[in-house]
Scaffold this motif. Structure first.
Motif, PDB file in Angstrom:
ATOM      1  N   PRO A 137      16.021  -4.649  -8.935  1.00  0.00           N
ATOM      2  CA  PRO A 137      14.914  -3.674  -8.839  1.00  0.00           C
ATOM      3  C   PRO A 137      14.840  -2.930  -7.510  1.00  0.00           C
ATOM      4  O   PRO A 137      14.378  -1.803  -7.470  1.00  0.00           O
ATOM      5  N   THR A 138      15.305  -3.547  -6.428  1.00  0.00           N
ATOM      6  CA  THR A 138      15.158  -2.859  -5.139  1.00  0.00           C
ATOM      7  C   THR A 138      16.316  -1.912  -4.837  1.00  0.00           C
ATOM      8  O   THR A 138      16.132  -0.925  -4.145  1.00  0.00           O
ATOM      9  N   ARG A 194      17.434 -14.068  -5.804  1.00  0.00           N
ATOM     10  CA  ARG A 194      16.367 -14.821  -6.490  1.00  0.00           C
ATOM     11  C   ARG A 194      16.526 -14.711  -8.013  1.00  0.00           C
ATOM     12  O   ARG A 194      16.309 -15.681  -8.743  1.00  0.00           O
ATOM     13  N   MET A 195      16.891 -13.526  -8.475  1.00  0.00           N
ATOM     14  CA  MET A 195      17.092 -13.336  -9.914  1.00  0.00           C
ATOM     15  C   MET A 195      18.262 -14.184 -10.413  1.00  0.00           C
ATOM     16  O   MET A 195      18.206 -14.758 -11.498  1.00  0.00           O
ATOM     17  N   ILE A 234      16.072 -10.121  -3.574  1.00  0.00           N
ATOM     18  CA  ILE A 234      15.522 -10.263  -4.928  1.00  0.00           C
ATOM     19  C   ILE A 234      16.653 -10.498  -5.947  1.00  0.00           C
ATOM     20  O   ILE A 234      16.465 -11.214  -6.941  1.00  0.00           O
ATOM     21  N   LEU A 287      12.760 -11.633 -17.814  1.00  0.00           N
ATOM     22  CA  LEU A 287      12.899 -10.739 -16.658  1.00  0.00           C
ATOM     23  C   LEU A 287      12.179  -9.408 -16.893  1.00  0.00           C
ATOM     24  O   LEU A 287      11.604  -8.840 -15.963  1.00  0.00           O
ATOM     25  N   GLN A 346      18.659  -0.752  -7.347  1.00  0.00           N
ATOM     26  CA  GLN A 346      19.021   0.062  -8.514  1.00  0.00           C
ATOM     27  C   GLN A 346      20.506   0.022  -8.866  1.00  0.00           C
ATOM     28  O   GLN A 346      21.044   0.983  -9.404  1.00  0.00           O
ATOM     29  N   GLN A 357       8.620  -9.712 -16.049  1.00  0.00           N
ATOM     30  CA  GLN A 357       8.337  -9.673 -14.601  1.00  0.00           C
ATOM     31  C   GLN A 357       8.522  -8.280 -14.014  1.00  0.00           C
ATOM     32  O   GLN A 357       7.705  -7.823 -13.222  1.00  0.00           O
ATOM     33  N   PHE A 358       9.637  -7.636 -14.371  1.00  0.00           N
ATOM     34  CA  PHE A 358      10.019  -6.402 -13.671  1.00  0.00           C
ATOM     35  C   PHE A 358       9.957  -5.143 -14.533  1.00  0.00           C
ATOM     36  O   PHE A 358      10.263  -4.059 -14.035  1.00  0.00           O
ATOM     37  N   GLY A 359       9.630  -5.284 -15.795  1.00  0.00           N
ATOM     38  CA  GLY A 359       9.604  -4.115 -16.675  1.00  0.00           C
ATOM     39  C   GLY A 359      10.988  -3.824 -17.243  1.00  0.00           C
ATOM     40  O   GLY A 359      11.986  -4.432 -16.838  1.00  0.00           O
ATOM     41  N   PHE A 407      17.117 -17.656 -10.793  1.00  0.00           N
ATOM     42  CA  PHE A 407      16.265 -17.732 -11.985  1.00  0.00           C
ATOM     43  C   PHE A 407      17.143 -17.808 -13.245  1.00  0.00           C
ATOM     44  O   PHE A 407      16.918 -18.641 -14.130  1.00  0.00           O
TER      45      PHE A 407
END
Lengths: 187, 157
Positions: free
Chosen positions: B38-39, B54-55, B51, B76, B41, B79-81, B58
């Motif tokens: 997400p950060t 971390r993903m 992140i 996921l 792209q 959490q993040f859309g 997970f």
């Protein structure tokens, strides 16, 4: 007949291109809105923040900046995986405790993060100020944020004030901007 | 013919089996290709952002817990859309992202076929005068031919 079909096809092609250009324009305008906020503050202007509504970290309520009209707001964008955010959290909590009776609200916006990680972060740093959750980070673009942490200050009149702090703030910087927000008139 | 059909059926079956196995027992590597950090792209496999790390942890935990690929992706997305998915889901408005390129390709093929048919029909008509040529070369312009006949007649005369 063939001429008519050709015209229809050409019109359809022009329409598709026009739609794509409009979509691109809308996206660019949205990004520019965020970049413009920071630039406007630097010029000494006081723009309104984007009218966003977030869900709370617990997910049972919504939070909107409009809910805090008449109060000064410290708007802190953070994530549990962000190292500087760990240093800022205790300072924000202390500020919230010190100035809440004077009408200050600290609003933390946890973005691009796992909700359960954010909850652990809140427990670990014993944060009691309101926390909103923006998992997909939609609000970041609307404010023109490019990373974590970033902090904005909203005056009692609902307009941005002070600095847009990109990266970690220090105590002095936080205090200065909190005072600027608290000293704004309600209207 | 029967052998080709048999090979096609076996191929389809093996592909379906592979897809089923991937759904039931996904690997971190394939999910890393199908998810976006997400950060930054980019796909997870290209990212070393905090992140993204971390993903990955997970995903590893969910794979170890026996979750299917769809379940992990759904968790996921929650959490993040949907922007966390490298390819948009094949439903709702996102279906357009799948249908439009196919429709565009089909339209282009249709137009190409139409143009080819018209071109091949028009060609024999245009080529008809060539039959009049006796030396295999391109047919002469009628005006030029008339002038040539006149010159030859004058020469003969």
């Amino acid at each position: 007949m063939a001429r008519r079909a050709k015209l229809i096809l050409q019109a359809a092609a022009v329409l598709v291109v026009a739609l794509l250009v409009a979509l691109l324009g809308w996206k660019v305008a949205e990004q520019e809105e965020g970049r413009g906020l920071s630039a406007a503050l630097e010029r000494g202007e006081r723009p309104h923040p984007p009218p966003l509504t977030f869900e709370t970290l617990d997910g049972d309520e919504t939070i909107s900046l409009a809910d805090y009209r008449g109060k000064a707001v410290v708007l802190n964008f953070w994530a549990s995986w962000c190292q500087p955010c760990k240093k800022e959290a205790p300072m924000l909590q202390e500020t919230w405790e010190r100035y809440r009776d004077e009408g200050l609200v600290v609003l933390g916006i946890d973005a691009q993060d796992f909700r359960q990680d954010a909850r652990r972060f809140v427990e670990r740093y014993e944060l009691t100020y309101p926390i909103a959750y923006d998992g997909n980070g939609k609000s970041l673009g609307r404010f023109g944020n490019t990373g974590f942490p970033e902090t904005w200050f909203v005056g009692r009149d609902g307009r941005l004030v002070g600095e847009h702090i990109i990266g970690e703030f220090d105590e002095e910087q936080l205090e200065e901007n909190v005072q600027a927000a608290l000293s704004t008139p309600t209207r | 013919m029967r052998r080709t059909a048999l090979i096609c059926a076996l191929l389809a079956l093996s592909l379906a089996a592979a897809a089923g196995a991937s759904e039931q027992k996904p690997t971190l590597a394939e999910l890393e290709r199908e998810l976006i950090c997400p950060t930054c792209q980019t796909t997870l496999e290209l990212s070393n952002a905090p992140i993204a790390e971390r993903m990955r942890s997970f995903i590893r935990a969910r794979i170890a817990a026996g979750d299917t690929k769809s379940e992990i992706k759904a968790a996921l997305v929650e959490q993040f859309g949907e922007r966390v998915l490298a390819a948009p889901p094949k439903k709702g408005f996102n279906l357009l992202a799948w249908v439009l390129p196919l429709a565009g390709a089909a339209l282009a093929l249709g137009l190409l076929a139409f143009a080819l048919v018209r071109w091949s029909r028009a060609r024999p008509e245009a080529a008809e005068p060539a039959a009049a040529s006796t030396n295999g070369g391109p047919p002469l312009d009628p005006e030029l031919e008339r002038r040539l006949d006149e010159e030859l007649a004058r020469y003969d005369g």
